[in-house]
Design a protein around this motif. Structure first.
Motif, PDB file in Angstrom:
ATOM      1  N   ARG A 149       2.016  -0.541   3.778  1.00 25.15           N
ATOM      2  CA  ARG A 149       2.118  -1.555   2.735  1.00 25.15           C
ATOM      3  C   ARG A 149       3.402  -1.332   1.956  1.00 25.15           C
ATOM      4  NH1 ARG A 149      -3.428   0.225   0.077  1.00 25.15           N
ATOM      5  NH2 ARG A 149      -2.210   2.129   0.247  1.00 25.15           N
ATOM      6  N   GLY A 153      -5.648  -3.353  -2.766  1.00 28.16           N
ATOM      7  CA  GLY A 153      -5.008  -2.859  -1.552  1.00 28.16           C
ATOM      8  C   GLY A 153      -5.983  -2.531  -0.441  1.00 28.16           C
ATOM      9  N   LEU A 198       0.830  -6.858  -0.753  1.00 27.07           N
ATOM     10  CA  LEU A 198      -0.137  -5.822  -0.402  1.00 27.07           C
ATOM     11  C   LEU A 198      -0.618  -5.898   1.036  1.00 27.07           C
ATOM     12  CD1 LEU A 198      -2.410  -5.598  -3.576  1.00 27.07           C
ATOM     13  CD2 LEU A 198      -0.744  -3.938  -2.772  1.00 27.07           C
ATOM     14  N   ASP A 199      -0.108  -6.845   1.806  1.00 28.77           N
ATOM     15  CA  ASP A 199      -0.577  -6.990   3.177  1.00 28.77           C
ATOM     16  C   ASP A 199      -0.100  -5.830   4.050  1.00 28.77           C
ATOM     17  OD1 ASP A 199      -1.794  -9.321   2.485  1.00 28.77           O
ATOM     18  OD2 ASP A 199      -0.262 -10.632   3.341  1.00 28.77           O
ATOM     19  N   GLN A 200      -0.952  -5.441   5.001  1.00 29.06           N
ATOM     20  CA  GLN A 200      -0.600  -4.421   5.988  1.00 29.06           C
ATOM     21  C   GLN A 200      -0.206  -5.145   7.272  1.00 29.06           C
ATOM     22  OE1 GLN A 200      -4.496  -2.338   5.468  1.00 29.06           O
ATOM     23  NE2 GLN A 200      -3.237  -0.514   5.350  1.00 29.06           N
TER      24      GLN A 200
END
Length: 267
Positions: A209, A37, A242-244
């Motif tokens: 996230r 993360g 998990l991408d922001q």
């Protein structure tokens, strides 16, 4: 058929044992590496995730895990079933001994936020248990959430994702939008408090996230309240990974949510 509530409660018991085994900063704070993360993995993060993963392995089910430290991991044949877990949401609080952090666990039958069917958040400080079922309502300690919700004016705004620089940049833009600000340290729990009407809105000042919001957003939406990833809408299509991608705003109505988003877009 997996009883996800019983599973989640078993994870809580395992994590309580982990916390007892690592009682102080000296045991909880050492950095073990970097998680998928993007944050440092501390001893408490690693031990908590290991406990949840062991529970998942024992199920023998086909699923995909989305988790803070491991990232995405396939169990068995994988498939549409996804379990989205942050074993310690509010890990800075947990490391420092501040009793406001949680287990956040969501179960989805597909890859997007709208596919979440079950949400579970356990507050290790208060012991409160927050649960939502898609189409089945939101519950606190087994009792349906009811009664007064968020106010029509924003008396209390909970900010998360807060560094000093982020707060200093955001607060001037929020002047006149919210009367009071709280910074509590767990996005999942702050969203649960919105669902209960304890706060009137929640903003995350950094891109959120799915692991931080997948469980608690279901409580918010089951109460009929508004939540949006306002820099990458629509919320319902947000991938469970998990991408922001975007900061998040949530409030009692879409209008209040939009007002918060408009204020933050100036920052």
């Amino acid at each position: 058929m997996i009883d996800w509530l019983a599973f989640s409660r078993a994870c809580v018991r395992d994590l309580e044992a982990v916390l007892a085994q690592l009682p102080t900063r000296a045991e909880r704070e050492p950095i073990m590496g970097a998680g998928e993360g993007g944050d440092d993995t501390t001893a408490i993060d690693a031990a908590a995730e290991a406990a949840v993963v062991a529970r998942l392995e024992a199920l023998g089910a086909d699923l995909i895990l989305v988790s803070e430290e491991l990232g995405m991991r396939t169990f068995g044949a994988g498939g549409d079933l996804r379990v989205i877990v942050d074993p310690i949401d509010g890990s800075v609080n947990a490391k420092r001994g501040i009793p406001f952090f949680s287990l956040s666990l969501a179960v989805a039958h597909g890859p997007a936020m709208d596919d979440v069917r079950f949400g579970f958040v356990h507050d290790f400080g208060s012991g409160e248990e927050w649960v939502a079922q898609r189409g089945g309502g939101a519950f606190l300690d087994g009792t349906p959430l009811a009664g007064p919700g968020p106010k029509e004016t924003l008396e209390i705004l909970a900010l998360e994702g807060t560094t000093t620089a982020a707060v200093a940049a955001a607060v001037p833009a929020l002047h006149g939008v919210a009367h009071r600000v709280r910074v509590m340290g767990s996005l999942a729990l702050s969203l649960c408090h919105l669902a209960a009407g304890r706060v009137d809105a929640v903003c995350c000042l950094k891109p959120a996230r799915s692991i931080d919001i997948a469980a608690a957003q279901l409580l918010v939406r089951e109460r009929g309240y508004a939540i949006e990833l306002f820099e990458d809408p629509p919320f319902a299509a947000a991938p469970l990974d998990l991408d922001q991608r975007s900061r998040v705003a949530a409030a009692g109505t879409p209008e209040l949510c939009a007002r918060l988003a408009a204020a933050l877009r100036t920052v």
